[in-house]
Design an enzyme around this catalytic site. Structure first.
Site, short mmCIF file in Angstrom:
data_model
loop_
_atom_site.label_atom_id
_atom_site.label_comp_id
_atom_site.label_asym_id
_atom_site.label_seq_id
_atom_site.Cartn_x
_atom_site.Cartn_y
_atom_site.Cartn_z
N SER A 100 -4.30 2.49 -1.48
CA SER A 100 -3.12 3.24 -1.89
C SER A 100 -3.45 4.13 -3.09
O SER A 100 -4.40 4.89 -3.04
CB SER A 100 -1.97 2.26 -2.18
OG SER A 100 -0.72 2.91 -2.17
N ASP A 224 2.48 3.57 9.01
CA ASP A 224 2.54 3.28 7.58
C ASP A 224 3.68 4.09 6.98
O ASP A 224 3.62 5.32 6.90
CB ASP A 224 1.20 3.66 6.92
CG ASP A 224 1.15 3.32 5.43
OD1 ASP A 224 2.20 3.06 4.83
OD2 ASP A 224 0.03 3.32 4.88
N HIS A 252 1.36 -0.84 5.47
CA HIS A 252 0.60 -0.20 4.39
C HIS A 252 -0.54 -1.07 3.86
O HIS A 252 -1.27 -0.66 2.97
CB HIS A 252 1.58 0.14 3.25
CG HIS A 252 1.02 0.98 2.16
ND1 HIS A 252 0.37 2.18 2.40
CD2 HIS A 252 0.99 0.81 0.80
CE1 HIS A 252 -0.03 2.70 1.24
NE2 HIS A 252 0.34 1.89 0.26
#
Length: 270
Positions: A100, A224, A252
């Protein structure tokens, strides 16, 4: 306290794996998560690589007193932290696996100090989460959605954390994944979480992608909510020489819900 000791304490650094390995894998976690999210990946690589794990300031078990809202008003404060970790531990030949926001933190750090890095793995990463109508860029969120998210965080943080965890983790048939993420998210002080969320969701590092000279692997899931597939396509188009892999997972957090898929993709790459 030495500089190295203070950096270790600040970022709750743990070092494991093969200490004399030629290459070091650094794992960087995403917002609301912690280094514990990489347990399955650590087990897969620790026999052949030196492993460095850390927590972002403001999350995990990093030093809460080190959080400064102005330093972390954008992600450059975290880029400095990662640079400090690398220099203090005298690391080189780094394979950086960033989930991320930590994917972008790794890329920005590699842009500043390319000699330290061998490979970059961007796991569910995004250069910008906000849509940009002027350039027809889809990030996945509009400002109205972000305002609603911030309001929910401000109004009842713990209820928001529970709902957000289920939303981004997906995999409702395995609720323990979302519950574990909700726990690490809830452990963050609400005011810090809101401050960091704003820094992440309103960042824009699209122009930095072209400056990356490190071989990069983009790992994307097909579903996602935080990082749509088109964002992975954008990264592949704008990071020179990069390649994208779509893993057979939803949500995610593919390294948690489908670690074998992620491990296989990383092994092939490195």
């Amino acid at each position: 306290m030495s500089i190295t000791a203070s950096v270790i304490k600040k970022n709750n650094i743990h070092i494991c794996g093969k200490q004399d390995a030629l290459q070091t894998i650094i794992f960087g976690h995403g917002f609301g998560s912690s280094q514990t999210a990489f347990a399955a990946l650590v087990r897969a690589f620790e026999q052949d690589y030196k492993i460095v794990l850390f927590d972002n300031v403001g999350g995990g078990k990093a030093d809460i007193d080190a959080f400064n809202p102005s330093r972390y008003s954008g992600i450059q404060g975290y880029v400095t932290d990662l640079s400090d970790i690398i220099k203090s531990l005298q690391l080189s030949n780094i394979i950086y696996v960033g989930h991320s926001v930590n994917g972008m933190i790794g890329l920005l750090t590699a842009n500043k100090y390319p000699d330290y890095f061998d490979k970059l793995v961007l796991l569910g990463s995004s250069p910008r989460y906000l849509n940009d109508t002027e350039t027809a860029y889809t990030g996945g969120f509009d400002m109205e959605a972000l305002t609603g998210l911030y309001n929910a965080m401000s109004t009842n943080y713990y209820a928001w954390a529970s709902g957000f965890s289920a939303l981004v983790m997906r995999n409702p048939d395995q609720p323990h994944f979302a519950e574990a993420f909700a726990a690490t998210l809830s452990a963050i002080r609400p005011d810090i979480a809101l401050s960091v969320a704003k820094a992440i969701f309103e960042m824009d590092h699209r122009e930095d992608l072209a400056h990356c000279t490190i071989p990069s692997l983009i790992i994307q899931t097909a579903d996602d909510v935080a990082v749509p597939v088109v964002v992975g396509d954008y990264l592949e188009q704008h990071i020179p020489g990069s390649r994208k892999v779509v893993v057979n997972a939803t949500g995610h957090f593919p390294h948690i819900v489908a670690p074998e898929e992620v491990i296989s993709a990383i092994r092939t790459f490195i």
